[in-house]
Design a protein around this motif. Structure first.
Motif, PDB file in Angstrom:
ATOM      1  N   GLU A  39     -15.335   8.710 -27.826  1.00  0.00           N
ATOM      2  CA  GLU A  39     -14.087   9.304 -28.328  1.00  0.00           C
ATOM      3  C   GLU A  39     -12.676   9.077 -27.297  1.00  0.00           C
ATOM      4  O   GLU A  39     -12.552   8.106 -26.344  1.00  0.00           O
ATOM      5  N   PRO A  40     -11.555   8.857 -28.291  1.00  0.00           N
ATOM      6  CA  PRO A  40     -10.665   7.749 -27.824  1.00  0.00           C
ATOM      7  C   PRO A  40      -9.562   9.216 -26.679  1.00  0.00           C
ATOM      8  O   PRO A  40      -9.640   9.966 -26.902  1.00  0.00           O
ATOM      9  N   GLN A  41      -8.377   8.215 -25.817  1.00  0.00           N
ATOM     10  CA  GLN A  41      -8.137   8.611 -24.485  1.00  0.00           C
ATOM     11  C   GLN A  41      -6.948   8.976 -25.795  1.00  0.00           C
ATOM     12  O   GLN A  41      -6.276   8.945 -26.336  1.00  0.00           O
ATOM     13  N   LEU A  42      -6.595  10.680 -25.009  1.00  0.00           N
ATOM     14  CA  LEU A  42      -5.454  11.316 -26.119  1.00  0.00           C
ATOM     15  C   LEU A  42      -4.137  10.979 -25.062  1.00  0.00           C
ATOM     16  O   LEU A  42      -3.763  11.356 -23.623  1.00  0.00           O
ATOM     17  N   PRO A  43      -2.649  10.770 -26.081  1.00  0.00           N
ATOM     18  CA  PRO A  43      -1.147  10.200 -25.260  1.00  0.00           C
ATOM     19  C   PRO A  43      -1.468  11.454 -25.323  1.00  0.00           C
ATOM     20  O   PRO A  43      -1.666  12.932 -25.431  1.00  0.00           O
ATOM     21  N   GLU A  44      -0.053  12.367 -23.951  1.00  0.00           N
ATOM     22  CA  GLU A  44       0.700  13.099 -23.767  1.00  0.00           C
ATOM     23  C   GLU A  44       1.249  13.343 -25.022  1.00  0.00           C
ATOM     24  O   GLU A  44       1.297  12.565 -25.344  1.00  0.00           O
ATOM     25  N   MET A  45       1.413  14.444 -25.130  1.00  0.00           N
ATOM     26  CA  MET A  45       1.861  15.084 -26.885  1.00  0.00           C
ATOM     27  C   MET A  45       2.697  16.597 -26.686  1.00  0.00           C
ATOM     28  O   MET A  45       2.762  17.198 -26.393  1.00  0.00           O
ATOM     29  N   ASP A  46       3.707  16.126 -27.483  1.00  0.00           N
ATOM     30  CA  ASP A  46       5.262  17.287 -27.065  1.00  0.00           C
ATOM     31  C   ASP A  46       4.651  17.392 -28.992  1.00  0.00           C
ATOM     32  O   ASP A  46       5.086  17.522 -29.695  1.00  0.00           O
ATOM     33  N   LEU A  47       3.785  18.960 -28.695  1.00  0.00           N
ATOM     34  CA  LEU A  47       3.610  20.154 -29.483  1.00  0.00           C
ATOM     35  C   LEU A  47       4.508  21.562 -29.301  1.00  0.00           C
ATOM     36  O   LEU A  47       4.057  22.274 -29.136  1.00  0.00           O
ATOM     37  N   PRO A  48       5.878  21.678 -29.387  1.00  0.00           N
ATOM     38  CA  PRO A  48       6.176  22.643 -29.108  1.00  0.00           C
ATOM     39  C   PRO A  48       6.234  23.479 -30.195  1.00  0.00           C
ATOM     40  O   PRO A  48       6.422  24.819 -30.031  1.00  0.00           O
ATOM     41  N   ILE A  49       5.669  23.370 -31.201  1.00  0.00           N
ATOM     42  CA  ILE A  49       5.317  24.602 -32.758  1.00  0.00           C
ATOM     43  C   ILE A  49       4.111  25.255 -32.744  1.00  0.00           C
ATOM     44  O   ILE A  49       3.378  24.489 -32.509  1.00  0.00           O
ATOM     45  N   SER A  50       4.391  26.798 -32.514  1.00  0.00           N
ATOM     46  CA  SER A  50       3.009  27.119 -32.885  1.00  0.00           C
ATOM     47  C   SER A  50       2.749  28.757 -32.829  1.00  0.00           C
ATOM     48  O   SER A  50       3.622  29.388 -32.662  1.00  0.00           O
TER      49      SER A  50
ATOM     50  N   ALA B 292      -5.306  29.398 -35.133  1.00  0.00           N
ATOM     51  CA  ALA B 292      -4.364  29.050 -34.095  1.00  0.00           C
ATOM     52  C   ALA B 292      -3.748  27.718 -34.143  1.00  0.00           C
ATOM     53  O   ALA B 292      -4.317  26.483 -33.560  1.00  0.00           O
ATOM     54  N   LEU B 293      -2.775  27.180 -35.120  1.00  0.00           N
ATOM     55  CA  LEU B 293      -2.222  25.825 -35.713  1.00  0.00           C
ATOM     56  C   LEU B 293      -1.118  25.480 -34.509  1.00  0.00           C
ATOM     57  O   LEU B 293      -0.057  26.337 -33.751  1.00  0.00           O
ATOM     58  N   THR B 294      -0.468  24.241 -33.672  1.00  0.00           N
ATOM     59  CA  THR B 294      -0.086  23.584 -32.891  1.00  0.00           C
ATOM     60  C   THR B 294       0.773  22.564 -33.342  1.00  0.00           C
ATOM     61  O   THR B 294      -0.517  21.276 -33.730  1.00  0.00           O
ATOM     62  N   PHE B 295       1.636  22.054 -33.825  1.00  0.00           N
ATOM     63  CA  PHE B 295       2.184  20.711 -33.829  1.00  0.00           C
ATOM     64  C   PHE B 295       3.620  20.184 -33.251  1.00  0.00           C
ATOM     65  O   PHE B 295       4.155  21.309 -32.739  1.00  0.00           O
ATOM     66  N   GLY B 296       4.002  19.160 -33.653  1.00  0.00           N
ATOM     67  CA  GLY B 296       5.155  18.363 -33.101  1.00  0.00           C
ATOM     68  C   GLY B 296       5.724  17.472 -34.289  1.00  0.00           C
ATOM     69  O   GLY B 296       5.047  17.128 -35.454  1.00  0.00           O
ATOM     70  N   GLN B 297       6.947  17.877 -34.499  1.00  0.00           N
ATOM     71  CA  GLN B 297       7.165  16.054 -35.369  1.00  0.00           C
ATOM     72  C   GLN B 297       6.650  15.084 -35.245  1.00  0.00           C
ATOM     73  O   GLN B 297       6.928  14.221 -33.894  1.00  0.00           O
ATOM     74  N   ASP B 298       6.156  14.765 -35.963  1.00  0.00           N
ATOM     75  CA  ASP B 298       5.461  13.640 -35.992  1.00  0.00           C
ATOM     76  C   ASP B 298       4.059  13.950 -35.570  1.00  0.00           C
ATOM     77  O   ASP B 298       3.652  12.476 -34.718  1.00  0.00           O
ATOM     78  N   TRP B 299       3.521  14.640 -34.615  1.00  0.00           N
ATOM     79  CA  TRP B 299       2.341  14.233 -33.488  1.00  0.00           C
ATOM     80  C   TRP B 299       0.763  15.169 -34.051  1.00  0.00           C
ATOM     81  O   TRP B 299       1.052  16.162 -35.582  1.00  0.00           O
ATOM     82  N   PRO B 300      -0.085  15.009 -33.636  1.00  0.00           N
ATOM     83  CA  PRO B 300      -1.510  15.319 -34.537  1.00  0.00           C
ATOM     84  C   PRO B 300      -0.552  16.581 -34.341  1.00  0.00           C
ATOM     85  O   PRO B 300      -0.507  17.684 -33.957  1.00  0.00           O
ATOM     86  N   MET B 301      -1.951  17.811 -35.491  1.00  0.00           N
ATOM     87  CA  MET B 301      -1.346  19.153 -35.276  1.00  0.00           C
ATOM     88  C   MET B 301      -3.370  19.275 -34.548  1.00  0.00           C
ATOM     89  O   MET B 301      -4.521  19.017 -35.069  1.00  0.00           O
ATOM     90  N   MET B 302      -3.301  20.282 -33.708  1.00  0.00           N
ATOM     91  CA  MET B 302      -3.895  21.051 -33.017  1.00  0.00           C
ATOM     92  C   MET B 302      -4.668  22.307 -33.860  1.00  0.00           C
ATOM     93  O   MET B 302      -3.854  23.080 -33.737  1.00  0.00           O
ATOM     94  N   MET B 303      -5.826  22.462 -34.038  1.00  0.00           N
ATOM     95  CA  MET B 303      -6.194  23.772 -34.852  1.00  0.00           C
ATOM     96  C   MET B 303      -7.431  24.246 -34.311  1.00  0.00           C
ATOM     97  O   MET B 303      -8.290  23.787 -33.825  1.00  0.00           O
ATOM     98  N   GLU B 304      -6.993  26.026 -33.842  1.00  0.00           N
ATOM     99  CA  GLU B 304      -8.188  26.014 -33.233  1.00  0.00           C
ATOM    100  C   GLU B 304      -8.631  27.921 -33.484  1.00  0.00           C
ATOM    101  O   GLU B 304      -7.588  28.234 -34.093  1.00  0.00           O
TER     102      GLU B 304
END
Lengths: 202, 202, 202
Positions: free
Chosen positions: C74-85, C169-181
């Motif tokens: 599995e890839p190493q994940l960078p720190e992400m900026d996901l302010p919208i949820s 539950a969706l979490t995303f940010g400007q041009d960042w990956p989206m998390m779906m839980e």
């Protein structure tokens, strides 16, 4: 090979002399699908045109027949040694077939006389399957030592025709064909399916 | 050819001047499938962009329209001689089409004035089909002598759109087109389908 | 990328030391389909043969495992900026995906902080789609200005696995990956799906 018999109770009325008729089964099946559940199907053989006239609720279907002499004759059956028999629910066979289908093109039925258990087995290159059938799953077991291997495709084709939740009587022996017997239409139709084994060459 | 009319009762509200709009029917159908049963569909034609804006429960769909001038004009219809008419349940036509489909690419509608009976017939190379429709199956028969042959594929396409268990009014004449009329949406939509006959050359 | 966790309550019993196992997911899924609802599934890892033995109601399935070292790490994940949820019903995402699918291969999630609204948008060559999600449709919105574009095919694949009528539950940010839980099996299983964005090059 199938041997299907209809009881007289399956007919509303019946007026015929003895005879042999060849029909295109696919076409015949299509025509019968015109009937809704409970519809009577009336069949008349027109000896002048050699056509079968089928009446289903207003529809008259005139179907050409096939000369019975042009149909492959049924094979002569040898005396067979089939000492193992039991009855089993259709759902159990379906499960065994489904599991076997994941790993192999063949399926083995094996009886262990000592433990009174029947095994449905399949061996793949890396994965194996074994379904253990004891007195919980099978009835009327007549046990003997023996096993027989069958082409899974044929077993799939035959088991697809088994009545849902119906009871199937299986008879087999060491490297002999398997007999599968069941009833359809509340017992008004008896079906015997016979499947030749695959002989394993080691 | 179809002629479909919506009654004013089919609309919740309506505010439009007269006009002609060309739409891609397949795309339009897809969009409407976003609506659940009971959802209101709001349509606005944006004259500046020539686009149709469709609102369905939060979704705004902006759809390009097609220049009506680029769509094939509907043909001029000749005066037709269609003396035979009756109404029939959709299920009866479906059965006739299904039976005909087994033997032929064509289907014939024929009326016998003397017996007040309509026949749906198909002739194959070896097998034939005939569905007899008497007063038990049809209503409001205006009988006349005559029959017409149609391409089964077209009849299948049209009959697939018939409302399930609905009543279909059929009108035809000797080698003339057949008119098929029925209602959709509790009578808020009237459909007239017209099908040209195949003229048999002997 | 998926991260799936089973709670201890999802197991009837559990006896294992720590370890890592590689399994063929497709094969594993097939085997599990042998179980009816409510059937217990027993799994034993045979360390001598490196095979997983699965028992399901009489069926014993012996499945070869895959060397975990041979599976892509599995890839190493960078720190992400996901302010919208926010959380949203599965049905709303399905509708947005379905509508977007008519016009484009991409789908954009966009948040308007001022109006506290999330938009699911897609732009085609001639037709556009916009699904507006306000507090009526979404819960627990943490708004921020931002949008991200995703490949519609991937969103479709992921959303197909969402539990019917479940809450996502969706979490995303400007041009960042989206998390779906979301939760499966009455909360006994937690799923986190992560989807990389498509970066638009203008």
């Amino acid at each position: 090979m199938y041997d299907v018999q209809f009881h007289s109770s399956a007919f509303e009325s019946f007026d015929a002399s003895e005879g042999l008729l060849g029909v295109n089964l696919e076409r015949f099946e299509e025509v019968l699908k015109l009937a809704k559940k409970g519809d009577l199907v009336q069949m008349t053989f027109d000896t002048s045109t050699s056509k079968l006239v089928i009446h289903i609720d207003g529809v008259e279907f005139t179907m050409a027949c096939i000369d019975p002499d042009s149909i492959r004759q049924e094979p002569q059956l040898p005396e067979m040694d089939l000492p193992i028999s039991f009855t089993i629910d259709e759902a159990q066979i379906s499960r065994g077939v489904k599991a076997a289908d994941m790993v192999s093109d063949h399926i083995r039925f094996r009886c262990d006389e000592a433990t009174q258990t029947v095994y449905v087995e399949a061996e793949g290159d890396t994965d194996d399957v074994s379904l253990e059938l004891t007195s919980d799953e099978i009835d009327s077991l007549v046990p003997a030592e023996g096993n027989a291997l069958f082409s899974l495709d044929y077993v799939k084709d035959l088991s697809r025709e088994f009545p849902k939740s119906g009871s199937i009587a299986l008879t087999f022996g060491q490297d002999w064909p398997m007999m599968m017997e069941y009833e359809l239409a509340d017992g008004e139709c008896d079906v015997l399916a016979m499947l030749a084994p695959r002989i394993q060459t080691d």
